[in-house]
Enzyme design. Structure first.
Site, PDB file in Angstrom:
ATOM      1  CE  LYS A  13      -2.520  -8.604  14.262  1.00 42.78           C
ATOM      2  NZ  LYS A  13      -1.150  -9.028  13.937  1.00 42.78           N
ATOM      3  NE  ARG A  88       0.490  -3.184  12.085  1.00 51.67           N
ATOM      4  CZ  ARG A  88      -0.218  -4.118  11.441  1.00 51.67           C
ATOM      5  NH1 ARG A  88      -1.521  -4.047  11.372  1.00 51.67           N
ATOM      6  NH2 ARG A  88       0.399  -5.134  10.881  1.00 51.67           N
ATOM      7  NE  ARG A 127       0.460 -15.004   6.523  1.00 50.89           N
ATOM      8  CZ  ARG A 127       0.263 -14.069   7.453  1.00 50.89           C
ATOM      9  NH1 ARG A 127      -0.614 -14.255   8.401  1.00 50.89           N
ATOM     10  NH2 ARG A 127       0.943 -12.952   7.441  1.00 50.89           N
ATOM     11  NE  ARG A 139      -0.165 -10.013   3.856  1.00 54.03           N
ATOM     12  CZ  ARG A 139      -0.396  -9.720   5.129  1.00 54.03           C
ATOM     13  NH1 ARG A 139      -1.330 -10.373   5.788  1.00 54.03           N
ATOM     14  NH2 ARG A 139       0.295  -8.797   5.746  1.00 54.03           N
ATOM     15  NE  ARG A 150       4.129  -7.548   7.689  1.00 49.66           N
ATOM     16  CZ  ARG A 150       3.606  -8.752   7.427  1.00 49.66           C
ATOM     17  NH1 ARG A 150       4.275  -9.620   6.687  1.00 49.66           N
ATOM     18  NH2 ARG A 150       2.433  -9.064   7.894  1.00 49.66           N
TER      19      ARG A 150
HETATM   20  P1  AMP Z   1      -1.429  -6.790   8.370  1.00 45.04           P
HETATM   21  O1  AMP Z   1      -2.240  -7.517   7.362  1.00 45.04           O
HETATM   22  O2  AMP Z   1      -2.220  -6.403   9.595  1.00 45.04           O
HETATM   23  O3  AMP Z   1      -0.135  -7.472   8.732  1.00 45.04           O
HETATM   24  O4  AMP Z   1      -1.015  -5.390   7.707  1.00 45.04           O
HETATM   25  C1  AMP Z   1      -0.243  -5.345   6.521  1.00 45.04           C
HETATM   26  C2  AMP Z   1       0.399  -3.984   6.369  1.00 45.04           C
HETATM   27  O5  AMP Z   1      -0.609  -2.969   6.292  1.00 45.04           O
HETATM   28  C3  AMP Z   1       1.285  -3.539   7.523  1.00 45.04           C
HETATM   29  O6  AMP Z   1       2.605  -4.054   7.435  1.00 45.04           O
HETATM   30  C4  AMP Z   1       1.243  -2.018   7.374  1.00 45.04           C
HETATM   31  O7  AMP Z   1       2.060  -1.586   6.292  1.00 45.04           O
HETATM   32  C5  AMP Z   1      -0.206  -1.789   6.963  1.00 45.04           C
HETATM   33  N1  AMP Z   1      -1.084  -1.608   8.141  1.00 45.04           N
HETATM   34  C6  AMP Z   1      -2.103  -2.429   8.530  1.00 45.04           C
HETATM   35  N2  AMP Z   1      -2.695  -1.964   9.638  1.00 45.04           N
HETATM   36  C7  AMP Z   1      -2.028  -0.820   9.964  1.00 45.04           C
HETATM   37  C8  AMP Z   1      -2.136   0.116  11.019  1.00 45.04           C
HETATM   38  N3  AMP Z   1      -3.063  -0.024  11.981  1.00 45.04           N
HETATM   39  N4  AMP Z   1      -1.277   1.169  11.033  1.00 45.04           N
HETATM   40  C9  AMP Z   1      -0.349   1.341  10.071  1.00 45.04           C
HETATM   41  N5  AMP Z   1      -0.172   0.477   9.058  1.00 45.04           N
HETATM   42  C10 AMP Z   1      -0.999  -0.592   9.002  1.00 45.04           C
END
Ligand code: AMP
Length: 198
Positions: A13, A88, A127, A139, A150
């Protein structure tokens, strides 16, 4: 142009969002990036989110909805945006619909990147290796154990979001296992179509 990029962690994404914003001159709204920035800055949101993110669980709806509601108001997002990692949950999708309706705007397309879970594990490991090689910090949630959590969160809480948008006729699915350029080409085709329909 307002697009939702939807897919599990590691599905590409972020990469595709970067290409979309370069092509269309629209804002990149990544809730993951915003939450990581809040954690780094030690804000109230960041303090609430940190442990949850480190575990690989979802941050509560009201927290991310608040973050997005503020961000959508900013000048650069007025011309359009790519939502990356939001919504999400179906609750987030419904809140987004309300936020947009209040502003008289709507989503043009929801693009789902479909990938194989085994391959995702490999991608996340790659990554992490690349990040280390570039001298940057990995990260906290980019490790196999957290990724499994996740992915479970995605299956259980996020997959229904695709059905929500499918019912509205907004969802287009793409094979996210193709070469990056092939995925971009399909996204271009979908956004051109959405523009023609608008
Ligand atoms: P990402 O970088 O999109 O993979 O997000 C990293 C982490 O941030 C996720 O594993 C969640 O803990 C939190 N997070 C990001 N976006 C959301 C969302 N829309 N709803 C809930 N948690 C989120």
């Amino acid at each position: 142009m307002r697009i939702v990029l939807f897919g599990p962690p590691g599905s590409g994404k972020g990469t595709q969002a970067a290409r979309l914003i370069a092509r269309h001159g629209i804002a990149h709204l990544s809730t993951g990036d915003m939450l990581r920035a809040a954690v780094a800055a030690g804000t109230t949101v960041g303090l609430r989110a940190k442990a949850i993110m480190d575990r690989g669980d979802l941050v509560p709806d009201e927290v991310v909805i608040g973050v997005i509601a503020d961000r959508i108001e900013e000048e650069d997002a007025r011309r359009g945006f790519v939502l990356d990692g939001f919504p999400r949950t179906v609750g987030q999708a419904e809140a987004l619909a309300t936020l947009l309706a209040e502003r008289g705007i709507a989503i043009d397309a929801v693009i789902a990147l479909e990938v194989d879970e085994e391959a995702l594990l490999g991608r996340v490991e790659k990554r992490a290796r690349e990040t280390i090689a570039a001298g940057r910090e990995v990260r906290a949630d980019d490790n196999p154990e957290t990724l499994k959590r996740r992915l479970a969160a995605f299956r259980e809480q996020s997959a229904p979001v695709a059905d929500y948008y499918r019912r509205q006729g907004l969802l287009s699915s793409i094979d996210g296992m193709q070469e990056i350029d092939a995925v971009t080409a399909e996204i271009d085709r979908i956004t051109r179509q959405a523009n023609t329909d608008a």
